[in-house]
Design a protein around this motif. Structure first.
Motif, mmCIF file in Angstrom:
data_model
loop_
_atom_site.group_PDB
_atom_site.id
_atom_site.type_symbol
_atom_site.label_atom_id
_atom_site.label_comp_id
_atom_site.label_asym_id
_atom_site.label_seq_id
_atom_site.Cartn_x
_atom_site.Cartn_y
_atom_site.Cartn_z
ATOM 1 N N THR A 11 -16.957 -47.463 19.670
ATOM 2 C CA THR A 11 -18.155 -47.179 20.117
ATOM 3 C C THR A 11 -18.109 -45.529 20.645
ATOM 4 O OG1 THR A 11 -17.070 -47.444 22.626
ATOM 5 C CG2 THR A 11 -18.477 -49.432 21.550
ATOM 6 N N TRP A 12 -19.408 -44.918 20.634
ATOM 7 C CA TRP A 12 -19.497 -43.562 20.847
ATOM 8 C C TRP A 12 -20.344 -43.308 22.114
ATOM 9 C CZ3 TRP A 12 -16.627 -40.254 18.072
ATOM 10 C CH2 TRP A 12 -16.287 -40.636 16.877
ATOM 11 N N GLU A 13 -20.227 -42.090 22.857
ATOM 12 C CA GLU A 13 -21.069 -41.641 23.766
ATOM 13 C C GLU A 13 -21.235 -40.129 23.714
ATOM 14 O OE1 GLU A 13 -19.149 -41.166 27.928
ATOM 15 O OE2 GLU A 13 -17.771 -42.350 26.917
ATOM 16 N N GLN A 14 -22.388 -39.808 23.783
ATOM 17 C CA GLN A 14 -22.870 -38.553 24.011
ATOM 18 C C GLN A 14 -22.362 -37.730 24.860
ATOM 19 O OE1 GLN A 14 -27.192 -37.646 23.844
ATOM 20 N NE2 GLN A 14 -26.552 -35.572 23.537
ATOM 21 N N ILE A 15 -21.613 -36.482 24.561
ATOM 22 C CA ILE A 15 -21.049 -35.670 25.573
ATOM 23 C C ILE A 15 -22.195 -34.370 25.717
ATOM 24 C CG2 ILE A 15 -18.985 -36.316 25.717
ATOM 25 C CD1 ILE A 15 -18.168 -34.204 23.832
ATOM 26 N N THR A 16 -22.343 -33.948 26.983
ATOM 27 C CA THR A 16 -23.161 -32.704 27.169
ATOM 28 C C THR A 16 -22.131 -31.304 27.390
ATOM 29 O OG1 THR A 16 -24.650 -34.346 28.205
ATOM 30 C CG2 THR A 16 -24.698 -31.915 28.746
ATOM 31 N N PHE A 51 -17.318 -28.106 26.163
ATOM 32 C CA PHE A 51 -17.493 -29.210 26.821
ATOM 33 C C PHE A 51 -16.458 -29.394 27.686
ATOM 34 C CE2 PHE A 51 -19.752 -29.302 22.754
ATOM 35 C CZ PHE A 51 -20.750 -30.104 22.898
ATOM 36 N N ASP A 52 -16.873 -29.930 28.787
ATOM 37 C CA ASP A 52 -15.779 -30.069 29.877
ATOM 38 C C ASP A 52 -15.380 -31.471 29.639
ATOM 39 O OD1 ASP A 52 -14.283 -30.629 31.982
ATOM 40 O OD2 ASP A 52 -15.858 -29.971 33.526
ATOM 41 N N LEU A 53 -13.909 -31.762 29.272
ATOM 42 C CA LEU A 53 -13.514 -32.915 28.942
ATOM 43 C C LEU A 53 -12.419 -33.586 30.179
ATOM 44 C CD1 LEU A 53 -12.790 -32.176 25.447
ATOM 45 C CD2 LEU A 53 -14.761 -33.254 26.161
ATOM 46 N N THR A 54 -12.677 -32.918 31.225
ATOM 47 C CA THR A 54 -11.437 -33.343 32.479
ATOM 48 C C THR A 54 -11.659 -34.785 32.535
ATOM 49 O OG1 THR A 54 -13.047 -31.643 33.499
ATOM 50 C CG2 THR A 54 -10.639 -31.607 33.833
ATOM 51 N N GLY A 55 -12.414 -35.400 32.396
ATOM 52 C CA GLY A 55 -12.623 -36.973 32.702
ATOM 53 C C GLY A 55 -11.953 -37.804 31.534
ATOM 54 N N VAL A 60 -8.623 -39.294 21.917
ATOM 55 C CA VAL A 60 -10.210 -39.314 21.602
ATOM 56 C C VAL A 60 -10.723 -38.649 20.136
ATOM 57 C CG1 VAL A 60 -10.854 -39.228 24.199
ATOM 58 C CG2 VAL A 60 -10.648 -37.042 22.819
ATOM 59 N N SER A 61 -11.914 -39.322 19.805
ATOM 60 C CA SER A 61 -12.326 -38.860 18.405
ATOM 61 C C SER A 61 -13.689 -38.268 18.834
ATOM 62 C CB SER A 61 -12.601 -39.887 17.491
ATOM 63 O OG SER A 61 -11.194 -40.658 17.462
ATOM 64 N N PHE A 62 -14.156 -37.143 18.141
ATOM 65 C CA PHE A 62 -15.350 -36.747 18.075
ATOM 66 C C PHE A 62 -16.148 -36.598 16.901
ATOM 67 C CE2 PHE A 62 -12.382 -34.228 20.807
ATOM 68 C CZ PHE A 62 -13.048 -34.094 21.856
#
Length: 188
Positions: A11-16, A51-55, A60-62
């Motif tokens: 599954t994929w989710e858009q990151i802002t 991109f803030d990836l702190t969470g 992970v894959s991009f």
């Protein structure tokens, strides 16, 4: 758009990006994305995106998704200099075994560029920007640092906050045990 997966691509989710995407997709049945989706669009120049990836933890894959509705034919994406890390802080609990000064990313750059370095021991560090004539433009770091991995962003401005002209500049890293100079290119 840029997306992230925490489960190996199932599954994929858009990151802002920090500051958000500059556009949203118009309602169009031919578009591969739903109307209102935040996105990049219409840029013909390099853009630095952070991109803030702190969470996110673990592996992970991009992916970068390009879509068009067919009404306009333009080139897609060019991706250059992907960097995952922290800006202005130590990147890892691991201590490097040697000194190093990396080439800035991106290079050439327009708005800002990241300069990374590593220290195997605690030492006083100086990182300064110079023009081609050897004049000091700006001091980015001038302090004692613990061993670790570091990155700092330079915004292409001098010490007074003035935007510099396009051209070739140099950054010089100095410590009591390691010195290095690298070239960077500012474009408009």
């Amino acid at each position: 758009i840029v997306e992230i997966s925490r489960n190996g691509g199932l599954t994929w989710e858009q990151i802002t990006p920090i500051g958000g995407y500059p556009y949203t997709i118009a309602n169009n049945p031919q578009s591969p994305f739903p109307g209102g989706t935040p996105c990049y669009s219409g840029s013909r120049d390099w853009t630095l995106a952070q991109f803030d990836l702190t969470g996110y933890t673990g592996v992970v894959s991009f992916r970068w998704r390009f879509g068009t509705d067919g009404s306009i034919t333009e080139e897609g994406w060019y991706i250059d200099d992907i960097y995952v890390g922290s800006i202005g802080v130590e990147l890892s609990e691991h201590i490097p075994t040697s000194f190093a000064l990396s080439q800035n990313r991106p290079n050439p750059f327009n708005k800002s560029s990241i300069i990374s370095y590593q220290l195997p021991v605690k030492c006083y560090v100086s990182l300064k920007i110079y023009d081609c004539a050897g004049r000091l433009i700006r001091s980015l770091v001038n302090e004692e640092k613990k061993p670790g991995y570091y990155s700092i962003k330079w915004d292409g401005k001098d010490s007074s906050g003035n935007r510099l002209a396009a051209g070739i500049y140099f950054y010089r890293f100095e410590s009591d045990k390691f010195n290095k100079i690298r070239k960077l290119i500012l474009v408009k």
